[in-house]
Write a protein that holds these residues in place. Structure first.
Motif, PDB file in Angstrom:
ATOM      1  N   GLY A   1       0.786  -1.244   0.000  1.00 40.61           N
ATOM      2  CA  GLY A   1       0.000   0.000   0.000  1.00 40.61           C
ATOM      3  C   GLY A   1       0.808   1.279   0.000  1.00 40.61           C
ATOM      4  O   GLY A   1       0.323   2.332   0.429  1.00 40.61           O
ATOM      5  N   LYS A   2       2.049   1.224  -0.494  1.00 35.43           N
ATOM      6  CA  LYS A   2       2.907   2.413  -0.466  1.00 35.43           C
ATOM      7  C   LYS A   2       2.955   3.144  -1.807  1.00 35.43           C
ATOM      8  O   LYS A   2       3.759   4.054  -1.987  1.00 35.43           O
ATOM      9  CB  LYS A   2       4.320   2.013  -0.037  1.00 35.43           C
ATOM     10  CG  LYS A   2       4.373   1.535   1.418  1.00 35.43           C
ATOM     11  CD  LYS A   2       5.776   1.204   1.854  1.00 35.43           C
ATOM     12  CE  LYS A   2       5.785   0.803   3.326  1.00 35.43           C
ATOM     13  NZ  LYS A   2       7.109   0.392   3.792  1.00 35.43           N
ATOM     14  N   VAL A   3       2.106   2.705  -2.761  1.00 38.40           N
ATOM     15  CA  VAL A   3       2.135   3.314  -4.098  1.00 38.40           C
ATOM     16  C   VAL A   3       0.765   3.915  -4.435  1.00 38.40           C
ATOM     17  O   VAL A   3      -0.279   3.269  -4.248  1.00 38.40           O
ATOM     18  CB  VAL A   3       2.529   2.263  -5.163  1.00 38.40           C
ATOM     19  CG1 VAL A   3       2.525   2.884  -6.554  1.00 38.40           C
ATOM     20  CG2 VAL A   3       3.910   1.676  -4.849  1.00 38.40           C
ATOM     21  N   TYR A   4       0.798   5.157  -4.910  1.00 39.74           N
ATOM     22  CA  TYR A   4      -0.426   5.851  -5.325  1.00 39.74           C
ATOM     23  C   TYR A   4      -0.302   6.235  -6.799  1.00 39.74           C
ATOM     24  O   TYR A   4       0.769   6.649  -7.248  1.00 39.74           O
ATOM     25  CB  TYR A   4      -0.637   7.112  -4.495  1.00 39.74           C
ATOM     26  CG  TYR A   4      -1.130   6.840  -3.083  1.00 39.74           C
ATOM     27  CD1 TYR A   4      -2.453   7.086  -2.726  1.00 39.74           C
ATOM     28  CD2 TYR A   4      -0.259   6.325  -2.121  1.00 39.74           C
ATOM     29  CE1 TYR A   4      -2.901   6.826  -1.435  1.00 39.74           C
ATOM     30  CE2 TYR A   4      -0.697   6.061  -0.830  1.00 39.74           C
ATOM     31  CZ  TYR A   4      -2.023   6.316  -0.488  1.00 39.74           C
ATOM     32  OH  TYR A   4      -2.467   6.039   0.782  1.00 39.74           O
ATOM     33  N   VAL A   5      -1.401   6.082  -7.538  1.00 38.02           N
ATOM     34  CA  VAL A   5      -1.445   6.509  -8.939  1.00 38.02           C
ATOM     35  C   VAL A   5      -2.561   7.540  -9.068  1.00 38.02           C
ATOM     36  O   VAL A   5      -3.724   7.257  -8.733  1.00 38.02           O
ATOM     37  CB  VAL A   5      -1.698   5.323  -9.892  1.00 38.02           C
ATOM     38  CG1 VAL A   5      -1.803   5.815 -11.330  1.00 38.02           C
ATOM     39  CG2 VAL A   5      -0.575   4.293  -9.779  1.00 38.02           C
ATOM     40  N   ASN A   6      -2.195   8.735  -9.515  1.00 40.21           N
ATOM     41  CA  ASN A   6      -3.154   9.851  -9.653  1.00 40.21           C
ATOM     42  C   ASN A   6      -3.969  10.051  -8.375  1.00 40.21           C
ATOM     43  O   ASN A   6      -5.180  10.262  -8.407  1.00 40.21           O
ATOM     44  CB  ASN A   6      -4.080   9.617 -10.859  1.00 40.21           C
ATOM     45  CG  ASN A   6      -3.302   9.528 -12.157  1.00 40.21           C
ATOM     46  OD1 ASN A   6      -2.284  10.198 -12.336  1.00 40.21           O
ATOM     47  ND2 ASN A   6      -3.750   8.685 -13.074  1.00 40.21           N
ATOM     48  N   GLY A   7      -3.294   9.955  -7.229  1.00 42.11           N
ATOM     49  CA  GLY A   7      -3.934  10.222  -5.946  1.00 42.11           C
ATOM     50  C   GLY A   7      -4.640   9.054  -5.300  1.00 42.11           C
ATOM     51  O   GLY A   7      -5.095   9.147  -4.161  1.00 42.11           O
TER      52      GLY A   7
ATOM     53  N   ASN B   1       1.832  10.146 -18.615  1.00 45.09           N
ATOM     54  CA  ASN B   1       0.755  11.010 -18.142  1.00 45.09           C
ATOM     55  C   ASN B   1       0.305  10.748 -16.709  1.00 45.09           C
ATOM     56  O   ASN B   1      -0.158  11.661 -16.033  1.00 45.09           O
ATOM     57  CB  ASN B   1      -0.468  10.872 -19.073  1.00 45.09           C
ATOM     58  CG  ASN B   1      -0.154  11.341 -20.482  1.00 45.09           C
ATOM     59  OD1 ASN B   1       0.426  12.404 -20.656  1.00 45.09           O
ATOM     60  ND2 ASN B   1      -0.518  10.557 -21.484  1.00 45.09           N
ATOM     61  N   ASP B   2       0.429   9.515 -16.223  1.00 48.99           N
ATOM     62  CA  ASP B   2      -0.040   9.205 -14.870  1.00 48.99           C
ATOM     63  C   ASP B   2       0.990   9.630 -13.827  1.00 48.99           C
ATOM     64  O   ASP B   2       2.192   9.458 -14.022  1.00 48.99           O
ATOM     65  CB  ASP B   2      -0.315   7.705 -14.729  1.00 48.99           C
ATOM     66  CG  ASP B   2      -1.530   7.273 -15.534  1.00 48.99           C
ATOM     67  OD1 ASP B   2      -2.469   8.077 -15.660  1.00 48.99           O
ATOM     68  OD2 ASP B   2      -1.533   6.135 -16.032  1.00 48.99           O
ATOM     69  N   GLU B   3       0.475  10.178 -12.710  1.00 49.08           N
ATOM     70  CA  GLU B   3       1.379  10.540 -11.609  1.00 49.08           C
ATOM     71  C   GLU B   3       1.511   9.345 -10.672  1.00 49.08           C
ATOM     72  O   GLU B   3       0.536   8.852 -10.116  1.00 49.08           O
ATOM     73  CB  GLU B   3       0.837  11.739 -10.822  1.00 49.08           C
ATOM     74  CG  GLU B   3       1.832  12.175  -9.758  1.00 49.08           C
ATOM     75  CD  GLU B   3       1.228  13.117  -8.711  1.00 49.08           C
ATOM     76  OE1 GLU B   3       1.890  14.112  -8.402  1.00 49.08           O
ATOM     77  OE2 GLU B   3       0.135  12.836  -8.206  1.00 49.08           O
ATOM     78  N   VAL B   4       2.731   8.861 -10.518  1.00 44.73           N
ATOM     79  CA  VAL B   4       3.002   7.717  -9.639  1.00 44.73           C
ATOM     80  C   VAL B   4       3.809   8.231  -8.444  1.00 44.73           C
ATOM     81  O   VAL B   4       4.842   8.881  -8.622  1.00 44.73           O
ATOM     82  CB  VAL B   4       3.793   6.617 -10.382  1.00 44.73           C
ATOM     83  CG1 VAL B   4       4.107   5.454  -9.441  1.00 44.73           C
ATOM     84  CG2 VAL B   4       3.002   6.118 -11.593  1.00 44.73           C
ATOM     85  N   VAL B   5       3.291   7.934  -7.241  1.00 47.92           N
ATOM     86  CA  VAL B   5       3.962   8.362  -6.014  1.00 47.92           C
ATOM     87  C   VAL B   5       4.327   7.124  -5.201  1.00 47.92           C
ATOM     88  O   VAL B   5       3.465   6.287  -4.916  1.00 47.92           O
ATOM     89  CB  VAL B   5       3.058   9.310  -5.185  1.00 47.92           C
ATOM     90  CG1 VAL B   5       3.727   9.672  -3.864  1.00 47.92           C
ATOM     91  CG2 VAL B   5       2.734  10.571  -5.980  1.00 47.92           C
ATOM     92  N   VAL B   6       5.607   6.990  -4.854  1.00 44.89           N
ATOM     93  CA  VAL B   6       6.088   5.837  -4.079  1.00 44.89           C
ATOM     94  C   VAL B   6       6.585   6.333  -2.729  1.00 44.89           C
ATOM     95  O   VAL B   6       7.489   7.167  -2.667  1.00 44.89           O
ATOM     96  CB  VAL B   6       7.221   5.098  -4.821  1.00 44.89           C
ATOM     97  CG1 VAL B   6       7.733   3.937  -3.991  1.00 44.89           C
ATOM     98  CG2 VAL B   6       6.740   4.613  -6.183  1.00 44.89           C
ATOM     99  N   ASP B   7       5.990   5.828  -1.657  1.00 48.10           N
ATOM    100  CA  ASP B   7       6.396   6.238  -0.299  1.00 48.10           C
ATOM    101  C   ASP B   7       6.356   7.752  -0.134  1.00 48.10           C
ATOM    102  O   ASP B   7       7.249   8.349   0.473  1.00 48.10           O
ATOM    103  CB  ASP B   7       7.809   5.727   0.013  1.00 48.10           C
ATOM    104  CG  ASP B   7       7.780   4.644   1.085  1.00 48.10           C
ATOM    105  OD1 ASP B   7       6.719   4.429   1.691  1.00 48.10           O
ATOM    106  OD2 ASP B   7       8.828   4.013   1.314  1.00 48.10           O
ATOM    107  N   GLY B   8       5.345   8.382  -0.737  1.00 49.12           N
ATOM    108  CA  GLY B   8       5.185   9.830  -0.599  1.00 49.12           C
ATOM    109  C   GLY B   8       6.014  10.664  -1.544  1.00 49.12           C
ATOM    110  O   GLY B   8       5.936  11.897  -1.539  1.00 49.12           O
ATOM    111  N   VAL B   9       6.817  10.008  -2.400  1.00 47.08           N
ATOM    112  CA  VAL B   9       7.693  10.755  -3.320  1.00 47.08           C
ATOM    113  C   VAL B   9       7.290  10.476  -4.773  1.00 47.08           C
ATOM    114  O   VAL B   9       7.276   9.323  -5.210  1.00 47.08           O
ATOM    115  CB  VAL B   9       9.176  10.351  -3.126  1.00 47.08           C
ATOM    116  CG1 VAL B   9      10.078  11.135  -4.056  1.00 47.08           C
ATOM    117  CG2 VAL B   9       9.592  10.545  -1.674  1.00 47.08           C
ATOM    118  N   PRO B  10       6.939  11.523  -5.542  1.00 48.98           N
ATOM    119  CA  PRO B  10       6.598  11.312  -6.958  1.00 48.98           C
ATOM    120  C   PRO B  10       7.827  10.833  -7.722  1.00 48.98           C
ATOM    121  O   PRO B  10       8.942  11.285  -7.465  1.00 48.98           O
ATOM    122  CB  PRO B  10       6.181  12.703  -7.450  1.00 48.98           C
ATOM    123  CG  PRO B  10       6.041  13.547  -6.233  1.00 48.98           C
ATOM    124  CD  PRO B  10       6.877  12.929  -5.162  1.00 48.98           C
TER     125      PRO B  10
END
Length: 239
Positions: free
Chosen positions: A26-32, A46-55
């Protein structure tokens, strides 16, 4: 569209296998939105990928060969503030070592930000040869050398057959130089193999990795791999 773990690996964050662990935990977010499904595909452009809070930003892949000195950690950081291998390579890219060499072992180490490439070279099914030069106590008998050549049983299983050659012996100092080529990567494997036949290692250096060598480099120096070398390593891994 590409698999999320591949995009994370190509960004130089970590290997693809470890990226899968980051996703499922659960440490990865895609477009929020949190993503925990391994099959998820994203558009890296185009997609924003954030891993451990870092884009993440997709980096150009880089590949380095370092002559690792002894008394250096094969990692990107150390809790005791000891020297680490990335201290020797000035780059803005987030590189990390492919595999490791023990703290006391010197020699050839590869570093990259290309997780797919790292995973390929470290996978146990791809038998990439690594040659070590060891200074050991005593003078190994031919029958003990043959044990290593056939494969020797350690606490974590039997080693694959190795190529072993005693290149020099010093009766006065009671030491020998042993050249050993293996294709596995068990923890402290060469040291444990030589200890198992009664010849503890005094000094150890990895001299060669596949067709790559240390010629022209001193301890602590590095060079970038040439494109044809990267291509050759990829081909070697899958054949």
């Amino acid at each position: 569209m590409e698999r999320l773990q591949k995009v994370i690996a190509q960004a130089g964050i970590t290997s693809r296998r470890k990226a899968e662990g980051l996703i499922t935990s659960g440490k990865v977010y895609v477009n929020g939105s949190k993503v925990t499904e391994l099959g998820t595909k994203v558009d890296p452009s185009n997609d924003e990928v954030v891993v451990d809070g870092v884009p993440i930003n997709k980096e150009e892949p880089v590949y380095f060969l370092l002559y690792k000195p002894a008394s250096v950690i094969s990692a990107v950081s150390d809790e005791f503030d000891r020297k680490v291998v990335t201290d020797y390579i000035p780059t803005e890219q987030r590189i990390y070592p492919i595999g490791r060499l023990d703290y006391d072992t010197s020699g050839l180490l590869l570093l990259t930000n290309d997780g797919d490439f790292a995973n390929l070279l470290m996978h146990p099914k791809y038998k990439i040869k690594k040659t070590y030069i060891a200074k050991v106590e005593g003078m190994p008998l031919r029958e003990n050398v043959k044990k290593l050549e056939r494969g020797i049983t350690l606490e974590d299983g039997k080693t694959a057959p190795a190529q072993v050659k005693v290149t020099k012996s010093d009766k006065k100092k009671n030491t020998s130089i042993v050249e050993i080529t293996i294709h596995e990567g068990k923890n402290r494997q060469v040291r444990r193999m030589l200890e198992a036949i009664g010849h503890p290692v005094l000094k150890l250096k990895r001299e060669q990795y596949a067709f790559l060598h240390l010629r022209g480099l001193n301890a602590g120096e590095f060079r970038e791999l040439k494109p044809h070398e990267v291509k050759q390593l990829r081909e070697l891994a899958v054949t």
